[in-house]
Design a protein around this motif. Sequence first.
Motif, PDB file in Angstrom:
ATOM      1  N   GLU A 197     -39.469 -65.666  32.301  1.00  0.00           N
ATOM      2  CA  GLU A 197     -38.605 -66.290  33.312  1.00  0.00           C
ATOM      3  C   GLU A 197     -38.231 -67.702  32.884  1.00  0.00           C
ATOM      4  OE1 GLU A 197     -37.231 -68.699  36.379  1.00  0.00           O
ATOM      5  OE2 GLU A 197     -39.333 -68.941  35.800  1.00  0.00           O
ATOM      6  N   LYS A 198     -39.231 -68.456  32.413  1.00  0.00           N
ATOM      7  CA  LYS A 198     -38.999 -69.854  32.060  1.00  0.00           C
ATOM      8  C   LYS A 198     -38.037 -69.981  30.884  1.00  0.00           C
ATOM      9  CE  LYS A 198     -42.084 -73.335  33.491  1.00  0.00           C
ATOM     10  NZ  LYS A 198     -43.301 -73.217  34.194  1.00  0.00           N
ATOM     11  N   VAL A 199     -38.274 -69.168  29.864  1.00  0.00           N
ATOM     12  CA  VAL A 199     -37.522 -69.322  28.618  1.00  0.00           C
ATOM     13  C   VAL A 199     -36.152 -68.645  28.688  1.00  0.00           C
ATOM     14  CG1 VAL A 199     -37.514 -68.760  26.155  1.00  0.00           C
ATOM     15  CG2 VAL A 199     -39.624 -69.524  27.275  1.00  0.00           C
ATOM     16  N   ALA A 200     -36.120 -67.442  29.254  1.00  0.00           N
ATOM     17  CA  ALA A 200     -34.891 -66.655  29.166  1.00  0.00           C
ATOM     18  C   ALA A 200     -34.028 -66.717  30.425  1.00  0.00           C
ATOM     19  CB  ALA A 200     -35.233 -65.206  28.844  1.00  0.00           C
ATOM     20  N   TYR A 201     -34.654 -66.688  31.600  1.00  0.00           N
ATOM     21  CA  TYR A 201     -33.856 -66.567  32.823  1.00  0.00           C
ATOM     22  C   TYR A 201     -33.523 -67.914  33.452  1.00  0.00           C
ATOM     23  CZ  TYR A 201     -35.461 -61.702  32.492  1.00  0.00           C
ATOM     24  OH  TYR A 201     -35.741 -60.438  32.060  1.00  0.00           O
ATOM     25  N   ARG A 202     -34.486 -68.840  33.447  1.00  0.00           N
ATOM     26  CA  ARG A 202     -34.268 -70.108  34.145  1.00  0.00           C
ATOM     27  C   ARG A 202     -33.035 -70.869  33.650  1.00  0.00           C
ATOM     28  NH1 ARG A 202     -39.333 -73.647  35.802  1.00  0.00           N
ATOM     29  NH2 ARG A 202     -39.774 -71.588  36.654  1.00  0.00           N
ATOM     30  N   PRO A 203     -32.844 -70.958  32.317  1.00  0.00           N
ATOM     31  CA  PRO A 203     -31.662 -71.709  31.853  1.00  0.00           C
ATOM     32  C   PRO A 203     -30.350 -71.082  32.318  1.00  0.00           C
ATOM     33  CG  PRO A 203     -33.196 -71.314  30.046  1.00  0.00           C
ATOM     34  CD  PRO A 203     -33.658 -70.487  31.192  1.00  0.00           C
ATOM     35  N   LEU A 204     -30.398 -69.798  32.706  1.00  0.00           N
ATOM     36  CA  LEU A 204     -29.166 -69.109  33.096  1.00  0.00           C
ATOM     37  C   LEU A 204     -29.009 -68.992  34.604  1.00  0.00           C
ATOM     38  CD1 LEU A 204     -29.307 -66.195  30.513  1.00  0.00           C
ATOM     39  CD2 LEU A 204     -27.672 -68.064  30.543  1.00  0.00           C
ATOM     40  N   ARG A 205     -29.912 -69.639  35.340  1.00  0.00           N
ATOM     41  CA  ARG A 205     -29.933 -69.401  36.776  1.00  0.00           C
ATOM     42  C   ARG A 205     -28.594 -69.712  37.445  1.00  0.00           C
ATOM     43  NH1 ARG A 205     -34.651 -72.217  39.451  1.00  0.00           N
ATOM     44  NH2 ARG A 205     -35.905 -71.049  37.988  1.00  0.00           N
ATOM     45  N   LYS A 206     -27.897 -70.715  36.919  1.00  0.00           N
ATOM     46  CA  LYS A 206     -26.630 -71.078  37.556  1.00  0.00           C
ATOM     47  C   LYS A 206     -25.442 -70.409  36.881  1.00  0.00           C
ATOM     48  CE  LYS A 206     -27.998 -75.096  40.095  1.00  0.00           C
ATOM     49  NZ  LYS A 206     -28.866 -76.214  39.776  1.00  0.00           N
ATOM     50  N   SER A 207     -25.699 -69.562  35.871  1.00  0.00           N
ATOM     51  CA  SER A 207     -24.589 -68.874  35.204  1.00  0.00           C
ATOM     52  C   SER A 207     -24.218 -67.614  35.971  1.00  0.00           C
ATOM     53  CB  SER A 207     -24.978 -68.464  33.786  1.00  0.00           C
ATOM     54  OG  SER A 207     -25.822 -69.399  33.220  1.00  0.00           O
ATOM     55  N   ALA A 208     -23.227 -66.911  35.442  1.00  0.00           N
ATOM     56  CA  ALA A 208     -22.808 -65.669  36.079  1.00  0.00           C
ATOM     57  C   ALA A 208     -23.962 -64.670  36.053  1.00  0.00           C
ATOM     58  CB  ALA A 208     -21.605 -65.095  35.337  1.00  0.00           C
ATOM     59  N   LYS A 209     -24.051 -63.864  37.105  1.00  0.00           N
ATOM     60  CA  LYS A 209     -25.157 -62.908  37.229  1.00  0.00           C
ATOM     61  C   LYS A 209     -25.182 -61.935  36.056  1.00  0.00           C
ATOM     62  CE  LYS A 209     -26.980 -64.405  40.962  1.00  0.00           C
ATOM     63  NZ  LYS A 209     -27.914 -65.448  40.611  1.00  0.00           N
ATOM     64  N   ILE A 210     -24.011 -61.636  35.522  1.00  0.00           N
ATOM     65  CA  ILE A 210     -23.949 -60.649  34.452  1.00  0.00           C
ATOM     66  C   ILE A 210     -24.651 -61.174  33.189  1.00  0.00           C
ATOM     67  CG2 ILE A 210     -21.645 -61.344  33.621  1.00  0.00           C
ATOM     68  CD1 ILE A 210     -22.739 -57.722  33.903  1.00  0.00           C
ATOM     69  N   SER A 211     -24.576 -62.487  32.944  1.00  0.00           N
ATOM     70  CA  SER A 211     -25.277 -63.064  31.780  1.00  0.00           C
ATOM     71  C   SER A 211     -26.780 -62.841  31.918  1.00  0.00           C
ATOM     72  CB  SER A 211     -25.024 -64.563  31.677  1.00  0.00           C
ATOM     73  OG  SER A 211     -23.699 -64.870  31.948  1.00  0.00           O
ATOM     74  N   LEU A 212     -27.245 -63.033  33.139  1.00  0.00           N
ATOM     75  CA  LEU A 212     -28.666 -62.885  33.427  1.00  0.00           C
ATOM     76  C   LEU A 212     -29.090 -61.432  33.187  1.00  0.00           C
ATOM     77  CD1 LEU A 212     -30.626 -64.999  34.419  1.00  0.00           C
ATOM     78  CD2 LEU A 212     -30.171 -64.297  36.749  1.00  0.00           C
ATOM     79  N   LEU A 213     -28.252 -60.533  33.654  1.00  0.00           N
ATOM     80  CA  LEU A 213     -28.558 -59.100  33.541  1.00  0.00           C
ATOM     81  C   LEU A 213     -28.615 -58.677  32.075  1.00  0.00           C
ATOM     82  CD1 LEU A 213     -28.890 -56.842  35.666  1.00  0.00           C
ATOM     83  CD2 LEU A 213     -26.549 -56.187  35.170  1.00  0.00           C
ATOM     84  N   ILE A 214     -27.636 -59.145  31.305  1.00  0.00           N
ATOM     85  CA  ILE A 214     -27.598 -58.790  29.877  1.00  0.00           C
ATOM     86  C   ILE A 214     -28.805 -59.391  29.161  1.00  0.00           C
ATOM     87  CG2 ILE A 214     -26.290 -59.134  27.736  1.00  0.00           C
ATOM     88  CD1 ILE A 214     -23.740 -58.982  29.541  1.00  0.00           C
ATOM     89  N   THR A 215     -29.169 -60.610  29.553  1.00  0.00           N
ATOM     90  CA  THR A 215     -30.364 -61.225  28.963  1.00  0.00           C
ATOM     91  C   THR A 215     -31.599 -60.372  29.245  1.00  0.00           C
ATOM     92  OG1 THR A 215     -29.360 -63.368  29.347  1.00  0.00           O
ATOM     93  CG2 THR A 215     -31.699 -63.357  28.843  1.00  0.00           C
ATOM     94  N   ALA A 216     -31.683 -59.863  30.479  1.00  0.00           N
ATOM     95  CA  ALA A 216     -32.833 -59.036  30.838  1.00  0.00           C
ATOM     96  C   ALA A 216     -32.895 -57.787  29.961  1.00  0.00           C
ATOM     97  CB  ALA A 216     -32.756 -58.655  32.311  1.00  0.00           C
ATOM     98  N   ILE A 217     -31.739 -57.184  29.704  1.00  0.00           N
ATOM     99  CA  ILE A 217     -31.707 -56.003  28.841  1.00  0.00           C
ATOM    100  C   ILE A 217     -32.129 -56.397  27.419  1.00  0.00           C
ATOM    101  CG2 ILE A 217     -30.210 -54.243  27.817  1.00  0.00           C
ATOM    102  CD1 ILE A 217     -28.568 -54.354  30.440  1.00  0.00           C
ATOM    103  N   GLY A 218     -31.653 -57.578  26.999  1.00  0.00           N
ATOM    104  CA  GLY A 218     -32.034 -58.083  25.676  1.00  0.00           C
ATOM    105  C   GLY A 218     -33.533 -58.282  25.553  1.00  0.00           C
ATOM    106  N   ILE A 219     -34.146 -58.874  26.583  1.00  0.00           N
ATOM    107  CA  ILE A 219     -35.596 -59.099  26.561  1.00  0.00           C
ATOM    108  C   ILE A 219     -36.326 -57.759  26.483  1.00  0.00           C
ATOM    109  CG2 ILE A 219     -37.549 -59.936  27.913  1.00  0.00           C
ATOM    110  CD1 ILE A 219     -35.970 -62.218  26.853  1.00  0.00           C
ATOM    111  N   SER A 220     -35.805 -56.783  27.216  1.00  0.00           N
ATOM    112  CA  SER A 220     -36.421 -55.457  27.209  1.00  0.00           C
ATOM    113  C   SER A 220     -36.423 -54.880  25.790  1.00  0.00           C
ATOM    114  CB  SER A 220     -35.655 -54.554  28.177  1.00  0.00           C
ATOM    115  OG  SER A 220     -35.974 -53.206  27.958  1.00  0.00           O
TER     116      SER A 220
END
Lengths: 232, 289
Positions: free
Chosen positions: B78-101
């Motif tokens: 959460e700290k490294v991958a999601y937090r920096p994107l918290r204010k970005s578009a939701k889709i960036s966050l979603l793609i990041t989550a798939i990337g982490i997976s």
Amino acid sequence: MLNVTDINVYYGSIHALHDMTFHVNDGEIVSLIGANGAGKSTTLKTISGLLRSRTGDIEFDGHSISRTEPDVIVRQGLTHVPEGRRIFLSMTVEENLDMGAFTVREGKKQALDDVYDRFPRLAERRSQIAGTLSGGEQQMLAMGRALMIRPKMMMLDEPSMGLAPILVSQIMDIIVELNKAGTTILLVEQNARLALKISHRSYVIESGRIVLSDTAENLLNNDQVKKAYLGG
Amino acid sequence: MNLINHLINGIHVGSIYALVALGYNMVYGIVKLINFAHGDIIMAGAYVAFFALDAGLPTVVAVAASVVFCVLLGVVIEKVAYRPLRKSAKISLLITAIGISLLLENVAQKLFSATPRLFPKIISGGFYLGDRQISMTTIVTIVVSAVLMALLTVFVKTTNAGKAMRAVSEDTEAAQLMGINVDNTISMTFAIGSGLAAIAAVLYCCSYPQVYPTMGALFGIKAFIAAVLGGIGSIPGAVVGGLTIGIAEALTKGYLSSTWADAIVFSLLIVTLLLKPSGILGRKVVEKV
């Protein structure tokens, strides 16, 4: 109590606040008036830490808070009743008030009793879901929730919005009462006449700049203000 | 086999789905992110437990190690991958989550190879209820899950940290104005979700004793379906969704055929969403202005 010096706030590339400087003295009611989109809400959000200024400083009660997290600012006794009330709609009235007391360790019960004394309507509806309250009751809840920390200073963003005239004057009376009881008030209003009637001093904001500042009495008689904000 | 047995099996699997679905729902409730890496946390937890047991450590220590590792992993992601994107578009966050997976699955493959490891038997025995045999694994799974869910409910309802979670999930900005630290609250949510996933991993391995890098993928997806079915963002919804999926799966396997189980689960999702898009317990707050 509050000193705002030279703040510049941006939304991406949009320059929302320009070199804003103003202050609120201990015990005052100060209002920011101006049209929709002038930057009034942005100013309050910057003071409460939800937005950041690129320059300048904000000092509250002797401490600089321009780099302080919002939750720490609340703990210092500065509370913000946001535009649109933003109460927790799925929670009960009492749960909302309890959230307001999140940072309070001692005297929660007393604070709750005080809020119920000031707003008997909330006491009647304490176990009702907040989303089902009327607009006026929701505004009272938002204010009651902010009072749970016994703030030194309270910022109110458009408390009259969407309320019937009778409720508006009730809310304004409550603001004056709170001020008389020792709470410093910074009020944001689109309804300039309303704001000027209860304020000591006021600042007029246009496109992110302070264009005029004076005592409320003088502003009520200012031709420019009359024409632009008081309907002639 | 008869109906009662199938139902017990369903509740057994369903409880594990529910534990994982809770992680999806708590995170969704608070950051509006479908954390696709959540299934892979299960895999990580399974490997940690496997190696700890393999090294001869007692079960309790292995489970604790797995929980601690997953909590840290979840919080760090959460700290490294999601937090920096918290204010970005939701889709960036979603793609990041798939990337982490994908990252977690591939790192695991690199480190441990794709060959499945056999998870040791840590719960054995069973007993008869009348002439019906119930395995100890089933009992432990259901009891542990029920206790965890009860604890979570009490936590969310009564503690200050739980209240903070509810407030942030309803209105992040208003929660900040109440003096709630949003960053800490989000970290805590990931920590709890990941901790539950670690325990789900061990319980899962007790029933399906194979540990391999992509084990979390399909399991994670099914738990996600449980989350959506129950009502995305809702804690009781996760439990209802998990049990529904588990029971549907067990009944299909019992009365139809194992090959149909996944198809039925996915169809159940489609039908539910057609009839009630917010899920079984998903609700829209009545708002009066």
